[in-house]
Write a protein that holds these residues in place. Sequence first.
Motif, PDB file in Angstrom:
ATOM      1  N   LYS A   1       0.849  -1.194   0.000  1.00 23.04           N
ATOM      2  CA  LYS A   1       0.000   0.000   0.000  1.00 23.04           C
ATOM      3  C   LYS A   1       0.885   1.245   0.000  1.00 23.04           C
ATOM      4  O   LYS A   1       2.088   1.163   0.266  1.00 23.04           O
TER       5      LYS A   1
ATOM      6  N   ASN B   1      -3.782  10.737  -0.733  1.00 21.92           N
ATOM      7  CA  ASN B   1      -4.015   9.609  -1.630  1.00 21.92           C
ATOM      8  C   ASN B   1      -3.595   8.321  -0.942  1.00 21.92           C
ATOM      9  O   ASN B   1      -2.545   8.267  -0.303  1.00 21.92           O
ATOM     10  N   CYS B   2      -4.437   7.302  -1.050  1.00 21.37           N
ATOM     11  CA  CYS B   2      -4.060   5.990  -0.519  1.00 21.37           C
ATOM     12  C   CYS B   2      -4.257   4.937  -1.605  1.00 21.37           C
ATOM     13  O   CYS B   2      -5.328   4.839  -2.194  1.00 21.37           O
ATOM     14  N   LYS B   3      -3.173   4.216  -1.887  1.00 21.26           N
ATOM     15  CA  LYS B   3      -3.237   3.138  -2.872  1.00 21.26           C
ATOM     16  C   LYS B   3      -3.309   1.810  -2.141  1.00 21.26           C
ATOM     17  O   LYS B   3      -2.523   1.552  -1.232  1.00 21.26           O
TER      18      LYS B   3
ATOM     19  N   LYS C   1      -1.993  -4.202  -5.362  1.00 19.84           N
ATOM     20  CA  LYS C   1      -2.345  -4.562  -6.742  1.00 19.84           C
ATOM     21  C   LYS C   1      -3.441  -5.622  -6.717  1.00 19.84           C
ATOM     22  O   LYS C   1      -3.408  -6.541  -5.911  1.00 19.84           O
TER      23      LYS C   1
ATOM     24  N   ARG D   1      -4.742  -0.910  -9.127  1.00 17.80           N
ATOM     25  CA  ARG D   1      -4.870  -0.837  -7.677  1.00 17.80           C
ATOM     26  C   ARG D   1      -6.137  -0.064  -7.348  1.00 17.80           C
ATOM     27  O   ARG D   1      -6.550   0.785  -8.125  1.00 17.80           O
ATOM     28  N   LYS D   2      -6.693  -0.328  -6.194  1.00 20.08           N
ATOM     29  CA  LYS D   2      -7.730   0.555  -5.681  1.00 20.08           C
ATOM     30  C   LYS D   2      -7.026   1.812  -5.174  1.00 20.08           C
ATOM     31  O   LYS D   2      -6.055   1.736  -4.428  1.00 20.08           O
ATOM     32  N   GLU D   3      -7.516   2.952  -5.608  1.00 17.39           N
ATOM     33  CA  GLU D   3      -6.851   4.194  -5.235  1.00 17.39           C
ATOM     34  C   GLU D   3      -7.929   5.170  -4.760  1.00 17.39           C
ATOM     35  O   GLU D   3      -8.923   5.372  -5.439  1.00 17.39           O
TER      36      GLU D   3
ATOM     37  N   GLU E   1      -8.573   9.073  -3.345  1.00 18.08           N
ATOM     38  CA  GLU E   1      -7.915  10.376  -3.264  1.00 18.08           C
ATOM     39  C   GLU E   1      -8.930  11.438  -2.867  1.00 18.08           C
ATOM     40  O   GLU E   1     -10.045  11.452  -3.375  1.00 18.08           O
TER      41      GLU E   1
ATOM     42  N   GLU F   1      -8.527   1.601   4.599  1.00 19.69           N
ATOM     43  CA  GLU F   1      -7.386   1.012   3.874  1.00 19.69           C
ATOM     44  C   GLU F   1      -6.181   0.885   4.815  1.00 19.69           C
ATOM     45  O   GLU F   1      -5.380  -0.046   4.690  1.00 19.69           O
TER      46      GLU F   1
END
Lengths: 185, 185
Positions: free
Chosen positions: A50, A70-72, A75, A83-85, A87, B102
């Motif tokens: 992450k 922003n948090c990624k 995969k 990826r779930k992203e 923002e 997350e």
Amino acid sequence: MIEVEVKIPIENIEKIKQKLLETGFIYQKTVVETDTYFISDHYDMRKKDKALRIRKTENLDTGEVKAQLNCKGPKLDQVSMTRKETEIDIYEPEKMEDILKELEFYPASCRVKKTRGYYIKDHMTAAADKVENLGNFLELEIIVAKEEERAGGLDMIYELMRMLGCEKTETVRDSYLSMLEKRGN
Amino acid sequence: MIEVEVKIPIENIEKIKQKLLETGFIYQKTVVETDTYFISDHYDMRKKDKALRIRKTENLDTGEVKAQLNCKGPKLDQVSMTRKETEIDIYEPEKMEDILKELEFYPASCRVKKTRGYYIKDHMTAAADKVENLGNFLELEIIVAKEEERAGGLDMIYELMRMLGCEKTETVRDSYLSMLEKRGN
């Protein structure tokens, strides 16, 4: 929607910008993006695949300044880089940083700061990047609707690269963050 | 700046509102505040004496809706309730919640939802609260500049309580969150 993206180190960034215009690209804007990544002893972002980031963006053409958290997520499969992203715009990035520090998420030693010129042509976006402590890069991106169109999108990027005088073998796959980490910046 | 604050359970909230007006208080606004607290397995907020909260506020008079992310640090000394508190406006609270999830911070089972009428008189603020699953309360607050003025501030609050017909012995010290947790809501 699938992003097909290629990144190439370049020597002369002004020359590439000129070539993009000659190839029919339209200049959009130049921004300075400063990315601070956050890590924690009690939550291993890397192990979880992450990333948590505050991006501050200054538009050099208009002077406009903004910031985003922003948090990624990890995969989603082994094939694509999807990826779930999530923002959100934040209006007081320093206070957001204070809140993260209170939760013991601290800025990583590597800060990614780049001056990025955006150019567009049809469905293609070109970003001419000067990355602090790393060098110059060209990122070419095309969005395709389906997995089957990925190869075609890549061919269009390779065709553009040929016109710009870039070699396929020059492409790199690492993120700026991991390149900086490898260099120990 | 020191907050001197007293909280009293009350039976008849409409009667108290009427008495506040009769005592010279001026009505300000009525808001619904919904507080979601976040907890984590990997970071024990309670042990650290910290709190992470998203507050959604709806102004019942104007219809205005807003949200804030708030993080309280531990109490700074043994005497006062003073804490470092950082708060930012957020414009997409659901997405902020997604980012926290997350990072494996999840909403605690207790949600604190209250309808709060605000009234002011000089340096004093009165909040008449209907707290979901808990009952009605009156919070009286006065801000004083120095520690030496705390006792004087408290005397003013006690004098007001006398005028409102509330007893000193009725005051409670727990937060709404801890009261709800004790009730098992």
